[in-house]
Write a protein that holds these residues in place. Structure first.
Motif, short mmCIF file in Angstrom:
data_model
loop_
_atom_site.label_atom_id
_atom_site.label_comp_id
_atom_site.label_asym_id
_atom_site.label_seq_id
_atom_site.Cartn_x
_atom_site.Cartn_y
_atom_site.Cartn_z
N PRO A 1 -4.91 10.02 3.95
CA PRO A 1 -5.60 8.71 3.95
C PRO A 1 -4.84 7.68 4.77
O PRO A 1 -3.61 7.63 4.73
N TYR B 1 -9.03 2.94 1.80
CA TYR B 1 -8.44 3.86 2.76
C TYR B 1 -9.56 4.59 3.51
O TYR B 1 -10.66 4.77 2.98
N THR C 1 -6.09 -4.34 1.48
CA THR C 1 -5.77 -4.64 0.08
C THR C 1 -6.45 -5.93 -0.31
O THR C 1 -6.42 -6.91 0.45
N PHE D 1 -4.44 3.63 5.46
CA PHE D 1 -4.66 2.35 4.79
C PHE D 1 -5.52 1.42 5.63
O PHE D 1 -5.31 1.27 6.85
N PHE E 1 0.58 7.58 3.47
CA PHE E 1 0.44 9.00 3.22
C PHE E 1 0.88 9.85 4.40
O PHE E 1 0.74 9.45 5.56
N GLY E 2 1.36 11.07 4.07
CA GLY E 2 1.51 12.10 5.08
C GLY E 2 0.17 12.77 5.35
O GLY E 2 -0.85 12.41 4.74
N PHE F 1 -7.45 -1.21 -3.16
CA PHE F 1 -7.09 -0.71 -1.84
C PHE F 1 -8.23 0.14 -1.28
O PHE F 1 -8.83 0.94 -2.00
N PRO G 1 0.82 -1.21 0.00
CA PRO G 1 0.00 0.00 0.00
C PRO G 1 0.85 1.25 0.00
O PRO G 1 2.04 1.21 0.35
N LEU G 2 0.23 2.36 -0.36
CA LEU G 2 0.86 3.66 -0.20
C LEU G 2 0.61 4.15 1.22
O LEU G 2 -0.48 3.98 1.77
#
Lengths: 115, 110
Positions: free
Chosen positions: B44, B36, B49, B46, A106-107, B34, A103-104
């Motif tokens: 966002p 979020y 997935t 997580f 994020f800030g 995904f 997954p990404l």
């Protein structure tokens, strides 16, 4: 936990100024991303980088550039800020392992207002 | 062109009233879907997935499912703290970038 830190939460700049948005991640991730988020449009990818000194254009790169001199740091540059660049800017990082399934992370974003 | 569409745009629920959010996608070669959660003023966060049709993931009151054309996020007996915008995203290439839907804003009232 992965930590992605954006240097400013809020920025107010004038039209025509050169603006730097900074992002640092602490997980040794190869991939880093810049998105902007606007109401009704969701997140749109501006640029991404998969290695130091490497960069790729995303979906809306016009008016922006990026710099990645060190693995942990990815900077977004607005060469000459315009009012239509008023937005929330989100930086993210990810690991390329897992066949692209990571997954990404994020800030918390930088809300930029250009007047 | 890859597309991700979320519905509804907004959802208002009473505490305890279960519901589902939809994410439909058009992408060639899905490498992952995904979910979020995003709270106001934050980035966002997580959640899940999903990789293949039929897969399900659960976390507390949230359950995500995936078919070949859409994903659902089920919220069971929601609480006010479940209020947030829920974002769906797909990955279709090996670079790792995600394409996002516009999100569903969920408000849960006591």
């Amino acid at each position: 936990d992965v930590k992605v830190t954006q240097s400013s939460r809020y920025l107010v700049k004038r039209t025509g100024e050169k603006v730097f948005l900074e992002c640092v991640q602490d997980m040794d991730h190869e991939n880093m991303f810049w998105y902007r988020q606007d109401p009704g449009l969701g997140l749109r990818l501006i640029y991404f980088s998969y290695d130091v000194k490497m960069k790729e254009k995303g979906d809306i790169p016009e008016g922006y550039s990026v710099s990645r001199e060190k693995k942990e740091r990815f900077s977004l540059i607005l060469e000459s800020a315009s009012t239509n660049q008023t937005s929330m800017y989100l930086c993210a990082s990810s690991s390329p392992s897992g066949h692209g399934r990571s997954p990404l992370h994020f800030g918390n974003g930088t809300r930029l207002t250009v007047t | 062109e890859d597309q991700v569409t979320q519905s509804p745009e907004a959802l208002r629920l009473q505490e305890g009233e279960s519901s589902s959010l939809n994410c439909s996608y058009t992408v060639s070669g899905l490498r992952g879907l995904f979910w979020y959660r995003q709270d106001p003023g934050k980035g966002p966060e997580f959640l899940f997935t999903l990789y293949s049709a039929g897969e399900e993931k659960e976390k507390e009151r949230l359950k995500a499912t995936l078919t070949k054309k859409e994903s659902f996020l089920h919220i069971t007996a929601p609480k006010p703290e479940d209020s947030a915008t829920y974002l769906c995203a797909v990955r279709a290439d090996s670079w790792g970038k995600l394409q996002f839907g516009a999100g569903t804003q969920v408000v849960v009232t006591p």
